[in-house]
Design an enzyme around this catalytic site. Sequence first.
Site, PDB file in Angstrom:
ATOM      1  N   ASP A 118       0.779 104.108  59.694  1.00 15.76           N
ATOM      2  CA  ASP A 118       1.230 103.847  58.327  1.00 15.76           C
ATOM      3  C   ASP A 118       1.222 105.166  57.561  1.00 15.76           C
ATOM      4  O   ASP A 118       0.272 105.487  56.845  1.00 15.76           O
ATOM      5  CB  ASP A 118       0.310 102.827  57.656  1.00 15.76           C
ATOM      6  CG  ASP A 118       0.764 102.450  56.251  1.00 15.76           C
ATOM      7  OD1 ASP A 118       1.921 102.772  55.891  1.00 15.76           O
ATOM      8  OD2 ASP A 118      -0.033 101.845  55.512  1.00 15.76           O
ATOM      9  N   GLU A 160       9.678 103.637  59.035  1.00 16.26           N
ATOM     10  CA  GLU A 160      10.848 103.513  58.177  1.00 16.26           C
ATOM     11  C   GLU A 160      11.229 102.036  58.057  1.00 16.26           C
ATOM     12  O   GLU A 160      10.759 101.188  58.816  1.00 16.26           O
ATOM     13  CB  GLU A 160      12.027 104.326  58.710  1.00 16.26           C
ATOM     14  CG  GLU A 160      13.165 104.441  57.700  1.00 16.26           C
ATOM     15  CD  GLU A 160      14.212 105.486  58.062  1.00 16.26           C
ATOM     16  OE1 GLU A 160      15.077 105.761  57.209  1.00 16.26           O
ATOM     17  OE2 GLU A 160      14.174 106.015  59.186  1.00 16.26           O
TER      18      GLU A 160
END
Length: 593
Positions: free
Chosen positions: A564, A573
């Site tokens: 993350d 993304e």
Amino acid sequence: MYEMKKIVAVTLSVGLMLALTSCASQTSDNDASQATATLSASAGTKEAEQAVEQILSEDIHVNQIGYINTDEKIAVINGNYNSFKVVDASTDKVVLTKKLNGRIKDDSSGDSVCYADFSELTGKGRYYISVPELGKSYEFIIGDKDIYTGVSDAMLRALYLQRCGIVLDSKYAGEYIHSACHKALAKMYGDESKEIDVSGGWHDAGDYGRYSVPAAVTAADLLLAYEFCPESFTDSESIPESGNKVPDILDEAKYGIEWLLKMQDKASGGVYHKVTAMGFPDMTLMPDVDVDDLYVMPVSTTATADFAAVAAMAARIFKDIDGAFSRSCLNAALKAWGWLENNKGFVEFKNPADVLSGEYGDSSGSDEISWAAAELFRTTGEAKYGEYFNKNFESGGFGLGWQNVSGFAAIAYIFCDSDNIDIKKVEEIKKSWLEKADMFVSTAKKDGYLLAMHKMEYTWGSNMNVTNHAIHLLVADRLRNSEEYTAAVKNAAHYLSGRNTLSQCYITGFGAKQIMQPHHRPSVGDTVKQPVPGLVVGGPNSILDDDVSKAKLSGMAPAKCYIDDMSSYGTNEVATYWNSSAIFVFAYLNQER
């Protein structure tokens, strides 16, 4: 990562409390036995075990959004343990105690797992799983089908929040506001004297580019979700079109398709591949501040064929909803098919040397053209489109992503009701489709996390593989009703919602362990602490495409190759077509809501 919770029903000595505090950091390395030993030095074994059971463990994997009360309910436990308890989180009372079952070595994560099956528990409420010598899980809800309503609505609204060319104001966007963006005329690449209006559409992913191929796939997912699960969608998602007596999922699809109509060259019928700046903007730049010149890239076969397909879909679905829009879509689809007939050689798109935005390239347009033929055949019934499809389509791969759309082509043909349908071809496709569905079921049975994913499929956008496999199974269930198919679909939703090796909920704004740093410019550039909610991130990617994942994930098992981090575009993304396929899956869970 690990938080202390108030311990009830046990009175701890001062020494035990200090040991418990120390234990929390030890279990961050998932070493429960060491934690127990530390506690046992300060108290009796039973007291120590009770204390350990109150420490959060990410080795107990649950669906952090929740379980439908009438469904199978399973938690996956990493490690070799004997029993588990289900505890009412509001009272800390044990409501179920059972043996753990199954012992499987999971190939994708390297975990050795067992299972906590608490399917008999149907009482609505908030719970957690407790395992002696290991700890407790994140909390979860047991409830009706409406427990997934919030996440379903958020994923659809996230597409509204990805809209380009309009003001996102607080009435609809809440905190996630910005002024109208990318309204300037775009220059034709190679002929800057020519400018056209291509405003609108969706920001494709974490950047602000708009690409015809993935936009068509996004819209197709939405239209198919509506066709398969119309009762799951409402006209009250709080978007500008809400209240117009059209399900908001169709309004969202229409917004994307209206932009695609602008991307069609009116003279030839061909469709421009994309409109972007020459490169990617800074990560902190909000869309309305991104004023770099925009360039329209040349027509390609894949963009034109995908456009023809989704425009034909829209013409069929909107026929009795918005006649004018339906007719404009059909005319555009026919014109795009004319371009394909006049340009039989594959017109490939590759980024020019000075263009650094996403390419969405392909080495063949055969599957895209077959999809266009199938959709035009289903919409018009004209024999020539069916004949093209029968001659050129080969059963097998059934892709449902932007690079392979053969699955969309197959769906269009086998659900076509034209008198000109080739029954033999239909049966051939159905047979191959069901064989692949059975393969997914077999894969899920062997997977430690009950997921229809092979370890080689944890690549860029692996969560799209998860949801596209689930869509394949939903179509298979329509062809041959099977609880094995629908169970595998539900397991895909459990995976996305946190029942995975990392205990990571992969949908922003949801779960106990939330995504906080998606590779998504508006989420980075705005002043809101929480990222834009409802975005599905790419997920584990063993290819390690970016520098962050290479530095921090090298040597990890495929299913663990996620971080993350806003700089990890290879794992974190977002993309509209990852959202749209997940919307389809959760629409199934939300039926008859």
